[in-house]
Design an enzyme around this catalytic site. Structure first.
Site, mmCIF file in Angstrom:
data_model
loop_
_atom_site.group_PDB
_atom_site.id
_atom_site.type_symbol
_atom_site.label_atom_id
_atom_site.label_comp_id
_atom_site.label_asym_id
_atom_site.label_seq_id
_atom_site.Cartn_x
_atom_site.Cartn_y
_atom_site.Cartn_z
ATOM 1 N N LYS A 157 3.488 1.460 -0.719
ATOM 2 C CA LYS A 157 4.637 1.782 0.136
ATOM 3 C C LYS A 157 4.664 0.941 1.401
ATOM 4 O O LYS A 157 3.665 0.365 1.822
ATOM 5 C CB LYS A 157 4.705 3.291 0.400
ATOM 6 C CG LYS A 157 5.200 4.005 -0.865
ATOM 7 C CD LYS A 157 5.465 5.466 -0.708
ATOM 8 C CE LYS A 157 6.027 5.994 -2.054
ATOM 9 N NZ LYS A 157 6.043 7.430 -2.137
ATOM 10 N N ARG A 163 -0.300 9.168 -7.777
ATOM 11 C CA ARG A 163 0.765 8.421 -8.473
ATOM 12 C C ARG A 163 0.678 6.966 -8.034
ATOM 13 O O ARG A 163 0.908 6.668 -6.863
ATOM 14 C CB ARG A 163 2.109 9.058 -8.092
ATOM 15 C CG ARG A 163 3.317 8.459 -8.774
ATOM 16 C CD ARG A 163 4.596 9.167 -8.300
ATOM 17 N NE ARG A 163 5.781 8.610 -8.934
ATOM 18 C CZ ARG A 163 6.392 7.507 -8.519
ATOM 19 N NH1 ARG A 163 5.940 6.833 -7.479
ATOM 20 N NH2 ARG A 163 7.462 7.064 -9.157
#
Ligand SMILES: Nc1ncnc2c1ncn2[C@@H]1O[C@H](COP(=O)(O)OP(=O)(O)OP(=O)(O)O)[C@@H](O)[C@H]1O
Ligand SMILES: Nc1nc2c(c(=O)[nH]1)N=C(CO)CN2
Ligand SMILES: [Mg+2]
Length: 436
Positions: free
Chosen positions: A374, A409
């Site tokens: 991210k 994840r």
């Protein structure tokens, strides 16, 4: 079974040699009438005579009945043996939270005769350290079995079938490429594959459920049909109820909703009917607006995330998804600044503790964390290209697992699976040392 259908099973996440379930419910039946009905259900289910306290197909007991005490020849409430049975206390605790939220619950605490109520009683019995022993473990019904998610951390591999995802957009749109990637992730140790056909990066423009289905279904069917996927779980990353429903009918085992039911008013009801686990992620607004300044206002990010996730889980319960089917996710990168993401990563125990004020059951839910590649990691490490953020991701995964995450994840399964294995080994070591 009529009465059981009327009752709403609030939380039950326990299994052992026997399955132990506690139900909190409203009934018009008086206590003796209720006992009569429960005895009839036991009989209908094949319990006849048998050894007292011995093996039996079913045992239905009344633990509490509102604020009442009952003492007759055939009925004693509170049930006399609550106090000696960890397998009764553990799921009973999951019906409660650390702060009593109504007079009835205050009264149940007083029945323990301890100033700290049922909580103190449970702690004296052994508390959380008893889970994993006495035949009790926390499980989640999934596929056709029970998933014991607390024994080790699961790795969820990300499969984006989108042309515009921030990390791997466009790479796995063709069915062949997607299947190859899924096969690779499974060979590298993925326990689940999360297939998403809509990008939810900040400012992504939204596609319709029809378009999402057109992208998703060929890949989902191909992945579900791979021999390598046998024994693995497939989740569908969608906020549309239509997509969730279609995907589950074609082989998805769980629904991953970044909006926790907020972007499609039918989602919670539909998932309730699908009877599959539901990942409820924290986000404010929608991908288009989540980074607007009003959605980034937090005084205490962990506290607020906890209370907002709890509200979503409560909504899910009211729509028919039992809390024990819910997986919680604080939503790294969704309506969060870098500092908020960092607060989450070091504050997972605080999030659970805050949820525990409302419900021990929800605070013990499996927790998923999705930091993979991210943007905030790019900022911290000066890595503009998303696929250069794997070492940074591993640092987050490490912190998350040590902080109590149960599912991570990730894009890079191989390297993160190693991090997870080392963290699980450290956690095991820690619990062994605590016991000695
Ligand atoms: N709170 C209660 N809930 C259910 N049964 C009760 C309760 N208090 C007293 N009883 C009585 O206990 C009797 C025996 O209970 P039951 O048949 O459930 O035995 P058991 O299942 O072997 O014991 P236990 O439920 O303690 O494991 C019941 O027929 C009922 O009359
Ligand atoms: N449950 C969950 N789902 C997601 C997440 C995430 O962090 N958690 N992040 C995404 C964007 O990369 C897309 N989907
Ligand atoms: Mg009984």
């Amino acid at each position: 079974m009529n009465i059981l259908k009327q009752l709403v099973p609030t939380k039950h996440r326990f299994s052992g040699l026997t399955k132990h379930c506690r139900v909190r419910a409203v009934t018009k039946l008086g206590p003796h009438e209720l006992l009569g009905v429960l005895k009839q259900i036991e009989k209908d289910m094949g319990r006849s005579g048998g050894i007292r306290y011995g093996p039996r197909p079913i045992d239905l007991d009344i633990l509490f009945y509102g604020k009442f005490k009952v003492h007759s020849e055939i009925l004693t409430i509170p049930h006399e043996r609550i106090w000696e049975r960890p397998f009764v206390m553990a799921p009973l605790m999951d019906l409660l939270g650390s702060s009593a939220d109504c007079d009835t619950v205050t009264c149940w605490h007083s029945f323990s005769l301890l100033s700290g109520g049922l909580l103190e009683f449970w702690e004296k019995m052994g508390g959380e350290s008893l889970i994993g022993k006495e035949g009790m473990k926390r499980v989640l019904p999934i596929k056709s079995g029970l998933w014991d998610w607390s024994q080790r951390t699961s790795v969820m591999g990300i499969l984006n079938v989108t042309p515009d995802s921030f990390s791997d957009g466009g790479k796995f749109v063709s069915v062949e490429a997607a299947v190859t990637q899924a096969r690779l992730m499974i060979s590298e140790g993925a326990d689940m594959i999360d297939i998403g056909a809509q990008s939810t990066r900040p400012m992504a423009s939204r596609i319709s459920a029809e378009e999402e289905l057109d992208r998703l279904m060929p890949v989902l069917e191909a992945v579900a049909g791979m021999p390598e996927a046998e024994g693995k779980l497939i989740s569908v990353d969608t906020f549309y109820s239509e997509v969730a429903s279609e995907a589950v009918s074609k082989g998805a085992h769980l629904v991953n909703d970044i909006s926790a039911g907020q972007l499609d008013s039918n989602m919670l009801r539909v998932v309730a009917g699908l009877k599959v686990p539901y990942i409820a992620m924290h986000m404010r607004g929608e991908p288009h607006t989540m980074q607007n300044s009003e959605n980034l206002q937090y005084d205490d990010v962990c506290k607020q995330i906890a209370s907002e996730i709890y509200s979503r889980v409560k909504d899910a319960e009211l729509s028919g998804i039992p809390a024990w089917r819910v997986i919680i996710d604080p939503g790294i990168g969704f309506s969060k600044k870098t500092e908020h993401n960092l607060d989450i990563l070091v504050g997972l125990p605080n999030i659970r503790a805050e949820i525990a004020r409302k419900s021990f059951g929800v605070s013990h839910a499996p927790m998923l964390i999705g930091p993979s590649r991210k943007k905030f990691l790019g900022h911290i490490c000066s890595r503009i290209a998303a696929d250069e953020r794997d070492p940074a991701t591993i640092a987050c995964v490490t912190a998350s697992v040590l902080g109590g995450a149960n599912i991570v994840r990730v894009h890079n399964v191989r390297d993160n699976a190693d991090s997870v294995k080392v963290c699980d080994a450290m956690l095991k070591q820690r619990s062994t040392k605590n016991l000695s």
